[in-house]
Motif scaffolding. Structure first.
Motif, short mmCIF file in Angstrom:
data_model
loop_
_atom_site.label_atom_id
_atom_site.label_comp_id
_atom_site.label_asym_id
_atom_site.label_seq_id
_atom_site.Cartn_x
_atom_site.Cartn_y
_atom_site.Cartn_z
N ARG A 104 27.89 33.30 41.05
CA ARG A 104 28.31 34.51 41.76
C ARG A 104 27.89 35.71 40.94
O ARG A 104 28.20 35.79 39.74
CB ARG A 104 29.82 34.52 41.99
N THR A 105 27.19 36.63 41.56
CA THR A 105 26.72 37.81 40.85
C THR A 105 27.35 39.07 41.44
O THR A 105 27.63 39.14 42.64
CB THR A 105 25.19 37.94 40.94
N SER A 106 27.56 40.06 40.57
CA SER A 106 28.06 41.35 41.01
C SER A 106 27.35 42.42 40.20
O SER A 106 27.16 42.26 38.97
CB SER A 106 29.57 41.44 40.79
N PHE A 107 26.93 43.50 40.87
CA PHE A 107 26.12 44.53 40.22
C PHE A 107 26.76 45.90 40.42
O PHE A 107 27.40 46.17 41.44
CB PHE A 107 24.70 44.53 40.80
N GLY A 108 26.56 46.77 39.43
CA GLY A 108 27.10 48.11 39.53
C GLY A 108 26.82 48.89 38.27
O GLY A 108 26.02 48.49 37.42
N ALA A 109 27.50 50.01 38.14
CA ALA A 109 27.37 50.83 36.94
C ALA A 109 27.94 50.07 35.75
O ALA A 109 29.00 49.44 35.84
CB ALA A 109 28.11 52.15 37.13
N SER A 110 27.24 50.11 34.62
CA SER A 110 27.66 49.36 33.44
C SER A 110 29.07 49.76 32.99
O SER A 110 29.85 48.91 32.56
CB SER A 110 26.67 49.58 32.30
N SER A 111 29.37 51.06 33.07
CA SER A 111 30.70 51.51 32.65
C SER A 111 31.78 50.89 33.52
O SER A 111 32.85 50.48 33.02
CB SER A 111 30.77 53.04 32.72
N ALA A 112 31.53 50.77 34.81
CA ALA A 112 32.51 50.16 35.72
C ALA A 112 32.65 48.66 35.43
O ALA A 112 33.76 48.12 35.44
CB ALA A 112 32.10 50.38 37.17
N LEU A 113 31.53 47.99 35.16
CA LEU A 113 31.58 46.57 34.84
C LEU A 113 32.38 46.32 33.57
O LEU A 113 33.19 45.39 33.49
CB LEU A 113 30.17 46.01 34.69
N ALA A 114 32.14 47.16 32.55
CA ALA A 114 32.86 47.02 31.30
C ALA A 114 34.36 47.18 31.51
O ALA A 114 35.18 46.42 30.97
CB ALA A 114 32.35 48.02 30.27
N THR A 115 34.74 48.16 32.32
CA THR A 115 36.15 48.39 32.61
C THR A 115 36.76 47.19 33.32
O THR A 115 37.88 46.76 33.02
CB THR A 115 36.33 49.66 33.46
N GLN A 116 36.01 46.63 34.27
CA GLN A 116 36.50 45.46 35.00
C GLN A 116 36.75 44.29 34.06
O GLN A 116 37.79 43.62 34.14
CB GLN A 116 35.49 45.06 36.07
N VAL A 117 35.80 44.03 33.16
CA VAL A 117 35.92 42.89 32.25
C VAL A 117 37.11 43.08 31.31
O VAL A 117 37.92 42.17 31.12
CB VAL A 117 34.62 42.70 31.46
N VAL A 118 37.22 44.26 30.74
CA VAL A 118 38.32 44.54 29.81
C VAL A 118 39.67 44.47 30.52
O VAL A 118 40.68 44.07 29.94
CB VAL A 118 38.11 45.91 29.13
N SER A 119 39.68 44.82 31.80
CA SER A 119 40.93 44.80 32.58
C SER A 119 41.30 43.40 33.05
O SER A 119 42.33 43.22 33.71
CB SER A 119 40.80 45.73 33.78
N GLY A 120 40.45 42.42 32.76
CA GLY A 120 40.79 41.04 33.09
C GLY A 120 40.12 40.47 34.31
O GLY A 120 40.48 39.38 34.76
#
Length: 293
Positions: A104-120
């Motif tokens: 499963r892939t998801s694409f977007g702004a790197s800053s948003a992806l980083a926030t998503q990962v850190v948020s769990g």
């Protein structure tokens, strides 16, 4: 987006397709030729692929892996928008090599992806378009990312260059409609550095949240010019044209990839990063216009 967004012109040449530079079938064939599997190794010390590993690539087999082991489950890969085509094709190739695996892939702004990962947010692999956004992840979760590609900005214009754009200085012309990335995302941060080095204060009509959104403005003729990555110009085929940024003001962008330390599927995550770094991934990245380390 800025408050002027609703007034952007619509000259209406929508509908151009995206040029896919590396067909999935070719990647699948290349994986077969290199003997790629979850480790892709022909022997325990052969590393991620049977071919010579990329410079700096680890040759260690991930813990728990055995040569030829199949991969199963659902691997979640989050990647910068500018990697959409390459990561989509490599994911399909890895699925074809391992029928029990879904990527499963998801694409977007790197800053948003980083926030998503850190948020769990559930994820196994994250690939960003800047080391700074990757640092957000590693500061919170740990891990040792590796740079898999480098990119450069180009001035992009709709096919035929109807706005007559020639240089970075034209992005400061209020008579032209200009689309840029927002400053908080990597393409915007790098663009700001490039423009500052060139002594240009831009007059953007819209600030987008990722580079593909800028590209869409140009493909739809809703802007006369924008700053996007060279790879995005290539991916758009004939829908947009690229104008090189002078070398003395260019700011290359590194793309680090990380198999997250607590990835739900660590072997598949390690295999995907190894695929990016190996001969098949490197070729796919180069075909898309990236430089590879």
């Amino acid at each position: 987006m800025t408050g002027r967004d609703a007034a952007l012109p619509r000259r209406g040449r929508a509908g151009r397709g995206t040029l896919r530079t590396t067909p999935v079938a070719l990647l699948v064939a290349a994986l077969a030729l290199t003997g790629c599997s979850s480790t892709g190794a022909a022997a325990p010390d052969a590393g991620p692929t049977a071919a010579t590993p990329a410079p700096g690539a680890s040759t260690a087999v991930p813990p728990g892996d055995t040569p030829g082991e199949t991969l199963e489950g659902t691997l979640v890969v989050l990647a910068a928008a500018s990697l959409t085509d390459v990561v989509t094709d490599l994911a399909a190739a890895l699925e074809a090599e391992h029928p029990g695996l879904t990527v499963r892939t998801s694409f977007g702004a790197s800053s948003a992806l980083a926030t998503q990962v850190v948020s769990g947010a559930p994820a196994d692999v994250v690939v960003t378009a800047s080391p700074a956004t990757m640092t957000t992840v590693t500061d919170a979760l740990g891990g040792d990312p590796v740079v898999v590609a480098t990119n450069q900005l180009q001035i992009a214009v709709p096919a035929g260059n109807p706005g007559g754009v020639a240089t970075l200085a034209d992005l400061a012309d209020p008579a032209r409609t200009v689309a840029l990335c927002a400053a908080e995302v990597p393409c915007g941060a790098v663009g700001a550095q490039v423009l500052a080095k060139a002594g240009v204060t831009p007059a953007p009509d819209t600030l987008e949240q990722d580079v593909r959104a800028v590209l869409t403005r140009l493909r739809l003729d809703e802007a006369d010019a924008g700053l996007v990555y060279r790879t995005d110009v290539i991916a758009a085929g004939g829908a947009v044209e690229g104008i090189d940024v002078p070398a003395d003001v260019q700011v290359p962008t590194d793309y680090p990839a990380l198999a997250l330390p607590d990835a739900p599927h660590p072997r598949a995550a390690a295999a995907f990063v190894a695929l990016l770094r190996g001969p098949v991934g490197r070729q796919a990245l180069e075909d898309a216009g990236f430089d590879v380390p």
